[in-house]
Design a protein around this motif. Structure first.
Motif, PDB file in Angstrom:
ATOM      1  N   GLU A  89      39.791  49.908  31.844  1.00  0.00           N
ATOM      2  CA  GLU A  89      38.785  50.917  31.470  1.00  0.00           C
ATOM      3  C   GLU A  89      38.691  51.097  29.957  1.00  0.00           C
ATOM      4  O   GLU A  89      37.595  51.280  29.426  1.00  0.00           O
ATOM      5  CB  GLU A  89      39.072  52.246  32.178  1.00  0.00           C
ATOM      6  CG  GLU A  89      38.413  52.239  33.548  1.00  0.00           C
ATOM      7  CD  GLU A  89      39.049  53.188  34.537  1.00  0.00           C
ATOM      8  OE1 GLU A  89      39.518  54.279  34.124  1.00  0.00           O
ATOM      9  OE2 GLU A  89      39.098  52.820  35.737  1.00  0.00           O
ATOM     10  N   ARG A  90      39.839  51.011  29.263  1.00  0.00           N
ATOM     11  CA  ARG A  90      39.789  51.089  27.789  1.00  0.00           C
ATOM     12  C   ARG A  90      38.992  49.913  27.219  1.00  0.00           C
ATOM     13  O   ARG A  90      38.219  50.062  26.281  1.00  0.00           O
ATOM     14  CB  ARG A  90      41.207  51.089  27.199  1.00  0.00           C
ATOM     15  CG  ARG A  90      41.951  52.414  27.352  1.00  0.00           C
ATOM     16  CD  ARG A  90      43.204  52.467  26.482  1.00  0.00           C
ATOM     17  NE  ARG A  90      44.250  51.566  26.957  1.00  0.00           N
ATOM     18  CZ  ARG A  90      45.147  51.869  27.896  1.00  0.00           C
ATOM     19  NH1 ARG A  90      45.134  53.055  28.478  1.00  0.00           N
ATOM     20  NH2 ARG A  90      46.062  51.000  28.254  1.00  0.00           N
ATOM     21  N   VAL A  91      39.206  48.731  27.800  1.00  0.00           N
ATOM     22  CA  VAL A  91      38.475  47.543  27.350  1.00  0.00           C
ATOM     23  C   VAL A  91      36.979  47.727  27.604  1.00  0.00           C
ATOM     24  O   VAL A  91      36.146  47.454  26.732  1.00  0.00           O
ATOM     25  CB  VAL A  91      39.002  46.280  28.075  1.00  0.00           C
ATOM     26  CG1 VAL A  91      38.069  45.091  27.858  1.00  0.00           C
ATOM     27  CG2 VAL A  91      40.414  45.946  27.610  1.00  0.00           C
ATOM     28  N   GLU A  92      36.634  48.197  28.789  1.00  0.00           N
ATOM     29  CA  GLU A  92      35.215  48.382  29.156  1.00  0.00           C
ATOM     30  C   GLU A  92      34.510  49.365  28.248  1.00  0.00           C
ATOM     31  O   GLU A  92      33.327  49.227  27.979  1.00  0.00           O
ATOM     32  CB  GLU A  92      35.132  48.910  30.592  1.00  0.00           C
ATOM     33  CG  GLU A  92      35.247  47.829  31.617  1.00  0.00           C
ATOM     34  CD  GLU A  92      34.066  47.908  32.584  1.00  0.00           C
ATOM     35  OE1 GLU A  92      33.946  48.944  33.248  1.00  0.00           O
ATOM     36  OE2 GLU A  92      33.283  46.940  32.640  1.00  0.00           O
ATOM     37  N   ARG A  93      35.236  50.398  27.819  1.00  0.00           N
ATOM     38  CA  ARG A  93      34.619  51.433  26.986  1.00  0.00           C
ATOM     39  C   ARG A  93      34.404  50.974  25.550  1.00  0.00           C
ATOM     40  O   ARG A  93      33.679  51.619  24.796  1.00  0.00           O
ATOM     41  CB  ARG A  93      35.549  52.673  26.931  1.00  0.00           C
ATOM     42  CG  ARG A  93      35.346  53.664  28.048  1.00  0.00           C
ATOM     43  CD  ARG A  93      35.932  55.019  27.681  1.00  0.00           C
ATOM     44  NE  ARG A  93      37.339  54.953  27.294  1.00  0.00           N
ATOM     45  CZ  ARG A  93      38.358  55.076  28.142  1.00  0.00           C
ATOM     46  NH1 ARG A  93      38.143  55.250  29.429  1.00  0.00           N
ATOM     47  NH2 ARG A  93      39.597  55.017  27.708  1.00  0.00           N
ATOM     48  N   ASP A  94      35.089  49.896  25.136  1.00  0.00           N
ATOM     49  CA  ASP A  94      35.044  49.478  23.736  1.00  0.00           C
ATOM     50  C   ASP A  94      33.874  48.518  23.522  1.00  0.00           C
ATOM     51  O   ASP A  94      33.879  47.400  24.034  1.00  0.00           O
ATOM     52  CB  ASP A  94      36.372  48.797  23.372  1.00  0.00           C
ATOM     53  CG  ASP A  94      36.511  48.605  21.874  1.00  0.00           C
ATOM     54  OD1 ASP A  94      35.504  48.245  21.228  1.00  0.00           O
ATOM     55  OD2 ASP A  94      37.619  48.809  21.352  1.00  0.00           O
ATOM     56  N   PRO A  95      32.859  48.933  22.774  1.00  0.00           N
ATOM     57  CA  PRO A  95      31.679  48.075  22.623  1.00  0.00           C
ATOM     58  C   PRO A  95      31.959  46.790  21.855  1.00  0.00           C
ATOM     59  O   PRO A  95      31.152  45.866  21.880  1.00  0.00           O
ATOM     60  CB  PRO A  95      30.695  48.968  21.852  1.00  0.00           C
ATOM     61  CG  PRO A  95      31.543  49.967  21.143  1.00  0.00           C
ATOM     62  CD  PRO A  95      32.754  50.183  22.001  1.00  0.00           C
ATOM     63  N   ASN A  96      33.102  46.723  21.168  1.00  0.00           N
ATOM     64  CA  ASN A  96      33.419  45.536  20.384  1.00  0.00           C
ATOM     65  C   ASN A  96      34.317  44.550  21.118  1.00  0.00           C
ATOM     66  O   ASN A  96      34.754  43.561  20.535  1.00  0.00           O
ATOM     67  CB  ASN A  96      34.065  45.927  19.049  1.00  0.00           C
ATOM     68  CG  ASN A  96      33.031  46.533  18.112  1.00  0.00           C
ATOM     69  OD1 ASN A  96      31.840  46.265  18.247  1.00  0.00           O
ATOM     70  ND2 ASN A  96      33.487  47.350  17.183  1.00  0.00           N
TER      71      ASN A  96
END
Lengths: 156, 156
Positions: free
Chosen positions: B49-56
């Motif tokens: 989820e942290r990865v998914e939230r990061d637009p970069n």
């Protein structure tokens, strides 16, 4: 080390961009890559805004008691699945102004980054340092970093 | 290379987490770091989820015509001031399932990442590969990467 200069580490501001680029350019590798000028090329300010907008990136500077900028460092907190979902910290663009080397400023900056990365849940900090930067490699080894990886790059 | 398996590269979904962790764990280094289990440890889904939230950050998988996941790769786009404000791409967690190696899958994934990074304004892609991963180093050299840096890490 002749003497230790105590510095404070704070977030870089837009008006630090010139000092940061001067440090990045004052370097055998960076000298060929940066472009100084008055006014500074707009590309640097655009990049500064991209950095500012990214909640996972902190560009910081070290300043002395008079507010002079003596060093800079960029810490990226990178979420990822590996190592049981632990985030990683990535250090980039670590520089200390030439006339202020060997006073423990780089060490204070890296220790700030280690503390910050741990507080943000990282289990690892990683960095790439150019093969020719043997002093930097010795510096990081002294701070507990291992030469564990090969750093590979491709430029376009 | 015996034959090339054409794969499609797509964003990883939550239900790919198990396949990705299996590939990360099926490795001399990853085997000691990951924790498999049924159900999968929650830490992996939190990280996803942290990865998914990061637009970069883009975590992608390679899948074959039947929808089987055969590889994974994480591409981070990192803004920064150096190199005239050019962003950098960072490749992490590149893996191809053991039974599918030497079929050009890794190459298709890395070429996807290069194309994507260039489209996002990067002038450089960088990665760290463990000193022991000599096959990986040869693979990246074949794709145009240079062994230009020392990759240094500290684990907590």
């Amino acid at each position: 080390m002749t003497s230790v200069s105590k510095v404070s580490i704070r977030r870089a501001r837009r008006d630090d961009v010139g000092s940061i680029i001067a440090m990045l350019a004052d370097d055998p590798l960076g000298g060929t890559r940066e472009r100084l000028g008055d006014p500074m090329p707009q590309a640097y300010f655009d990049a500064f805004e991209r950095v500012e907008r990214d909640p996972n990136i902190q560009l910081v500077v070290a300043e002395d008691g008079e507010g002079a900028v003596l060093g800079c460092l960029q810490l990226c907190i990178l979420p990822g699945l590996s190592s049981q979902g632990a985030s990683r910290g990535l250090l980039e663009d670590v520089r200390v102004a030439k006339h202020c080397r060997s006073r423990g400023i780089g060490e204070q900056m890296v220790q700030w980054a280690v503390t910050e990365a741990r507080a943000r849940g990282c289990k690892l900090i990683e960095l790439l340092t150019h093969n020719t930067r043997v002093d930097a490699q010795r510096f990081y080894e002294r701070l507990g970093f291992a030469r564990s990886h090969v750093g590979m790059t491709v430029r376009f």
